[in-house]
Motif scaffolding. Structure first.
Motif, mmCIF file in Angstrom:
data_model
loop_
_atom_site.group_PDB
_atom_site.id
_atom_site.type_symbol
_atom_site.label_atom_id
_atom_site.label_comp_id
_atom_site.label_asym_id
_atom_site.label_seq_id
_atom_site.Cartn_x
_atom_site.Cartn_y
_atom_site.Cartn_z
ATOM 1 N N GLY A 151 6.093 3.372 -0.170
ATOM 2 C CA GLY A 151 4.824 4.078 -0.099
ATOM 3 C C GLY A 151 5.001 5.536 -0.441
ATOM 4 O O GLY A 151 6.096 5.994 -0.786
ATOM 5 N N MET A 182 3.393 -1.406 6.832
ATOM 6 C CA MET A 182 2.762 -0.999 5.578
ATOM 7 C C MET A 182 1.549 -1.860 5.252
ATOM 8 O O MET A 182 1.369 -2.349 4.147
ATOM 9 C CB MET A 182 3.759 -1.055 4.421
ATOM 10 C CG MET A 182 4.870 -0.036 4.530
ATOM 11 S SD MET A 182 4.240 1.640 4.564
ATOM 12 C CE MET A 182 3.494 1.742 2.946
ATOM 13 N N PRO A 191 0.379 3.207 1.295
ATOM 14 C CA PRO A 191 0.825 2.067 0.480
ATOM 15 C C PRO A 191 0.522 2.303 -0.996
ATOM 16 O O PRO A 191 -0.538 2.826 -1.356
ATOM 17 C CB PRO A 191 0.014 0.896 1.049
ATOM 18 C CG PRO A 191 -0.320 1.304 2.451
ATOM 19 C CD PRO A 191 -0.500 2.789 2.404
#
Length: 634
Positions: free
Chosen positions: A293, A140, A237
């Motif tokens: 996310g 991420m 993200p």
């Protein structure tokens, strides 16, 4: 054997570069006018860096040209999107170096001009934009780094032809000469996700349409297998998405030839905080509390329903590539005129634009207006709204609404804000309001990032306002929505047409019309629809109900399969008219007509024989007991 496989891989690699190059040429020829290509070429070359015959744009160059506000911090994210879209339609080439060909494809996609070439392509770019924003690995990470020195050297080494790519685009777009070598940019492979076999590959329809136009569908299948970028494993993200949302809110009212700097100047610390609050409300509709996310499943479900026009601001932003300040089309005309005449020509200035909003209300400000433009077309909002009723100015009463809003012959937007009531009513007023409602069966809605229990609800009303005695009013274009603490839009349903009621009992959206008489055996409580907003007769309290089973005048949420009900104390109530001077003139004319009619009725004088005149009026049904049912004759 290994050598043979390697040669095959190289051959296919070359074919993807060639097809990418040919697609850029086709875009240049069919999606832009020659003048627009000239402007684009001038802009790109005047700002490009060059090394060993390769012209390219850096992140700093792109952000400086688009005037991306530093206060919001979305520059690296915009650059990440561009480097992915520049490799279209081959994900394996992303992130690409922003050469003149790659940047041309970015402009085509961002401005949605690909329709003239991609006949099978979808009208929207949602899936492609998601891919450009997503991170395909398990870490991420935030954004890609800009091309390094080693990457530039690898591109130079792998190119056999040293011709400047910036020359090739314009020349080949005009001549379509056959037999030239492709000059598209190479990139490096994007981070790969873990190989999960339980997910199916998800084809990109725009990429399929692009390669179908080049008769190269098989190359797409090979490229997809090589990159293994399964869209269901990718995430945006949360922090990246918040920054993008703040930028999209700022550019929502942007015109194609309007500099973003004018809007960036207003980014004071209080304004940035306001943008962050609005962005968080939108962000929470993607349930970030459950995931690290934004997944494509929720992205693809929420945006078409609640945020269909969220990316429209990118169109105008990237249209700036087609207007070069270095090219003055009027210079030739001025040079042909006598010198003494040109010196006396007046310098014409562009007339100042009307403000986006004539004035800010207690609920509606520029940030909320941009939020609303994510699901109502901006050309119906910006410079098109008029305050019809502001509770803080006109007073909180149904009579004030009637006086201010009736006779507006165009759509309108209702906004109401307030504070959630506690589960147990406090005080006489709250208990009296609770007694008029059915027993509360559902919990409160989500609070998002806010701990103040503030809520904002609203409705888009597509018909003129009037009293509703027996039947509700409204049409299929009506919308019911929540703006805070979570963003959600509820579209009109055809199962029931109780869209809007305006009676002495209050104001209802999605609620059945109140009964004129209490029927024995039936509840005397106010009837609330499955998905509805109701404001009481004193405009003191309101209640929003969401029953996930649906069945009412508005569809339930597609993303939140839960039931909730928010009872709140009204703090501000506003109604804004969607229209311009013409609609306002019509409303004034209707008010003037009604005033003349009322004055005429007041000026009617009775004759000398009052009893005879009264009997005549009674027979006409104008006075007396004309509402009673008469008996039969015979």
């Amino acid at each position: 054997m290994g050598q043979g496989q390697s040669d095959e891989h190289v051959a296919r690699n070359v074919s993807t570069e060639q097809l990418s190059h040919e697609l850029a040429l086709r875009f240049a020829k069919k999606c832009f006018t020659p003048l627009e290509i000239t402007h684009y070429k001038d802009i790109f070359r005047s700002l490009a860096d060059e090394q060993d015959g390769i012209q390219y744009w850096k992140e700093e160059t792109l952000c400086r040209f688009l005037v991306i506000p530093d206060a919001l911090g979305p520059g690296p994210l915009v650059y990440q999107m561009a480097t992915y879209l520049g490799a279209f339609p081959f994900p394996s080439l992303a992130p690409s170096i922003l050469t003149i060909e790659a940047m041309l494809k970015v402009v085509v996609i961002m401005t949605e001009r690909y329709g003239t070439v991609l006949k099978r392509g979808r009208a929207d770019r949602n899936k492609l934009l998601f891919r450009s924003l997503a991170v395909f690995d398990r870490r991420m990470s935030s954004v890609y780094e800009q091309p390094s020195q080693e990457l530039l050297e690898s591109v130079r080494d792998e190119k056999s032809d040293k011709v400047d790519t910036s020359d090739a685009v314009l020349e080949e777009a005009r001549s379509q000469a056959a037999g030239q070598e492709p000059r598209s940019a190479l990139g490096f492979a994007i981070d790969k996700p873990a190989n999960d076999e339980d997910e199916e590959e998800d084809d990109d329809e725009l990429a399929l349409a692009a390669l179908d136009s080049l008769d190269a569908i098989e190359v797409f299948k090979f490229d997809q297998g090589a990159t293994d970028t399964k869209i269901h494993h990718a995430q945006i993200p949360v922090d990246n998405f918040r920054r993008l949302l703040m930028l999209l809110l700022v550019i929502a009212p942007l015109d194609s030839q309007e500099s973003l700097s004018k809007h960036a100047e207003r980014l004071t610390p209080p304004r940035v905080e306001s943008l962050r609050q609005v962005a968080d409300s939108i962000l929470w509709s993607f349930t970030p509390e459950q995931n690290a996310g934004i997944f494509y499943h929720s992205f693809n479900k929420i945006i078409p329903t609640s945020l269909p026009y969220m990316f429209d601001g990118l169109n105008a932003l990237f249209e700036h590539f087609l207007f070069s300040k270095n090219i003055d089309l009027s210079k030739r005309k001025r040079s042909s005129a006598p010198a003494q005449m040109t010196s006396s020509l007046p310098q014409t200035l562009d007339p100042p634009l009307e403000p986006l909003l004539p004035r800010e209300g207690d609920v509606l400000n520029l940030d909320i207006l941009s939020q609303i433009s994510f699901f109502i077309k901006g050309n119906n909002l910006f410079r098109r709204l008029r305050p019809l009723y502001l509770g803080g100015d006109a007073g909180f009463s149904l009579g004030s609404i009637e006086q201010k809003v009736f006779n507006w012959r165009a759509p309108s937007i209702l906004l109401v804000s307030g504070t959630r009531l506690p589960s147990t009513p406090n005080g006489t007023r709250e208990r009296s309001f609770a007694d008029t409602l059915p027993a509360k069966r559902f919990p409160n809605g989500v609070s998002g990032n806010s701990s103040r229990n503030k809520v904002i609800f609203g409705a888009y009303i597509d018909v003129p306002w009037k009293h509703t005695y027996k039947e509700a009013i409204g049409g299929p274009e009506m919308l019911l929505f929540q703006l805070s603490p979570l963003h959600e839009v509820f579209h009109a349903s055809t199962l029931s047409r109780d869209y809007l009621t305006f009676t002495e009992a209050g104001l209802g959206l999605g609620c059945p019309p109140p009964r004129s008489k209490t029927i024995s055996g039936l509840s005397s409580h106010t009837a609330l629809g499955p998905v509805s907003l109701m404001l009481d007769s004193s405009l003191e309290f309101g209640v929003f109900t969401h029953d996930s089973t649906g069945g009412g005048s508005f569809h339930p949420s597609d993303s939140r399969k839960t039931d909730w009900q928010d009872r709140f104390e009204i703090e501000n109530l506003e109604i804004w008219g969607c229209g311009g001077n013409e609609e306002a003139a019509r409303q004034r004319a209707a008010w003037a007509f009604e005033e003349r009619e009322a004055e005429a009725r007041r000026s009617v004088k009775m004759g000398k024989d009052i009893e005879a005149d009264r009997a005549l009026l009674e027979m006409a049904g104008l006075v007396g007991g004309h509402g009673n049912t008469g008996g039969s004759m015979g």
